[in-house]
Scaffold this motif. Structure first.
Motif, PDB file in Angstrom:
ATOM      1  N   SER A  22      50.203 -51.407 -38.602  1.00 59.55           N
ATOM      2  CA  SER A  22      49.887 -51.163 -37.202  1.00 59.55           C
ATOM      3  C   SER A  22      48.787 -52.103 -36.724  1.00 59.55           C
ATOM      4  CB  SER A  22      49.524 -49.696 -36.987  1.00 59.55           C
ATOM      5  OG  SER A  22      49.341 -49.393 -35.620  1.00 59.55           O
ATOM      6  N   ARG A  86      53.143 -52.153 -33.012  1.00 62.36           N
ATOM      7  CA  ARG A  86      52.944 -50.918 -32.258  1.00 62.36           C
ATOM      8  C   ARG A  86      51.675 -50.210 -32.741  1.00 62.36           C
ATOM      9  NH1 ARG A  86      55.753 -45.472 -32.136  1.00 62.36           N
ATOM     10  NH2 ARG A  86      56.740 -46.089 -34.088  1.00 62.36           N
ATOM     11  N   ASN A  87      50.866 -49.769 -31.803  1.00 60.10           N
ATOM     12  CA  ASN A  87      49.621 -49.077 -32.116  1.00 60.10           C
ATOM     13  C   ASN A  87      49.921 -47.626 -32.491  1.00 60.10           C
ATOM     14  OD1 ASN A  87      47.050 -48.075 -32.301  1.00 60.10           O
ATOM     15  ND2 ASN A  87      46.563 -48.282 -30.125  1.00 60.10           N
ATOM     16  N   LEU A  88      49.606 -47.259 -33.706  1.00 60.48           N
ATOM     17  CA  LEU A  88      49.862 -45.891 -34.170  1.00 60.48           C
ATOM     18  C   LEU A  88      48.627 -44.995 -34.101  1.00 60.48           C
ATOM     19  CD1 LEU A  88      52.261 -46.543 -37.187  1.00 60.48           C
ATOM     20  CD2 LEU A  88      52.820 -46.059 -34.794  1.00 60.48           C
ATOM     21  N   GLY A  89      47.602 -45.482 -33.423  1.00 61.63           N
ATOM     22  CA  GLY A  89      46.460 -44.614 -33.142  1.00 61.63           C
ATOM     23  C   GLY A  89      45.633 -44.277 -34.368  1.00 61.63           C
ATOM     24  N   CYS A  92      45.600 -45.640 -38.112  1.00 64.07           N
ATOM     25  CA  CYS A  92      45.187 -46.993 -38.485  1.00 64.07           C
ATOM     26  C   CYS A  92      43.981 -46.911 -39.416  1.00 64.07           C
ATOM     27  CB  CYS A  92      44.858 -47.818 -37.244  1.00 64.07           C
ATOM     28  SG  CYS A  92      46.293 -48.194 -36.217  1.00 64.07           S
ATOM     29  N   ARG A 113      55.082 -39.761 -29.406  1.00 64.30           N
ATOM     30  CA  ARG A 113      54.034 -40.495 -30.109  1.00 64.30           C
ATOM     31  C   ARG A 113      53.708 -39.763 -31.407  1.00 64.30           C
ATOM     32  NH1 ARG A 113      52.432 -40.398 -24.663  1.00 64.30           N
ATOM     33  NH2 ARG A 113      52.306 -42.489 -23.711  1.00 64.30           N
ATOM     34  N   GLY A 118      48.190 -42.992 -29.959  1.00 60.22           N
ATOM     35  CA  GLY A 118      48.998 -44.171 -30.285  1.00 60.22           C
ATOM     36  C   GLY A 118      50.011 -44.479 -29.194  1.00 60.22           C
ATOM     37  N   GLU A 119      50.857 -45.481 -29.471  1.00 54.57           N
ATOM     38  CA  GLU A 119      51.895 -45.880 -28.533  1.00 54.57           C
ATOM     39  C   GLU A 119      53.233 -45.243 -28.895  1.00 54.57           C
ATOM     40  OE1 GLU A 119      51.081 -50.345 -26.922  1.00 54.57           O
ATOM     41  OE2 GLU A 119      51.644 -50.219 -29.033  1.00 54.57           O
TER      42      GLU A 119
END
Length: 202
Positions: A22, A86-89, A92, A113, A118-119
């Motif tokens: 991520s 993709r940002n997994l919030g 990470c 999400r 996250g995204e």
């Protein structure tokens, strides 16, 4: 004619230590650097004499892949946050096992999400879309894009004209180091000549 070559970054440290990728900023492994070097050598042969522009995610593992390739093509990669994974919030910096044990919401639709900060896949799609449209509208003929697995799976769907809602029916997702060739002819038809070709890394 437009020739787009996408490269999924090569082996990263997070592929070997069980950690989430991520937006965590992992380096390439030594193997990953060698794989990227091989990709650069082969693309140099294929693109000899052609003007090339290269875009890359600004995360280390993609940038390092792009830098290895760029040495052979004599270009400077243009770093784009839009090409980040993709940002997994909040997962990470944590392990894949932690992710699996602490998922807040299963991804049953493109709007779900895994973690609230996250995204969703639609979020990542919407982040990538303006860049995709700019590339497709540009006058550049030979374009290399270095990014990540999740983002390139979205790119693949966009290039094939699929809607974001199709993601869970059609997922074109390749392994680290995969190289794809996409040709858009003067007739506007989108052609895929190679998809996630792993022969480049050896």
């Amino acid at each position: 004619m437009k020739h787009i070559i996408t490269v999924q970054h090569t082996q990263s440290v997070h592929h070997t230590n069980g950690m989430v990728g991520s937006w965590t900023d992992w380096d390439l492994t030594e193997l990953g650097k060698n794989q990227a070097d091989h990709i650069g050598k082969k693309l140099k042969e294929e693109l000899a004499g052609k003007k090339v522009i290269m875009y890359s995610s600004d995360l280390k593992r993609a940038k390092q892949t792009a830098d290895e390739i760029a040495k052979y093509l004599e270009v400077n990669p243009i770093l784009k946050k839009e090409l980040r994974e993709r940002n997994l919030g909040k997962c990470c910096g944590k392990s894949v096992q932690w992710l699996r044990e602490n998922i807040e919401s299963p991804e049953n639709t493109v709007d779900d999400r895994l973690f609230s900060d996250g995204e969703s896949r639609r979020d990542a799609w919407n982040r990538l879309l303006p860049f995709f449209e700019d590339v497709m509208a540009s006058e550049e003929e030979n374009i290399i894009i270095v990014s990540h697995g999740d983002l390139l799976s979205i790119w693949n769907a966009m290039y094939l004209g699929l809607p974001v809602e199709s993601y869970y029916q059609v997922d074109i997702h390749g392994p680290a180091g995969g190289v794809s060739h996409m040709i858009t002819g003067d007739d506007g038809k989108h052609r895929v000549r190679h998809i996630n070709d792993m022969s480049y890394i050896v």
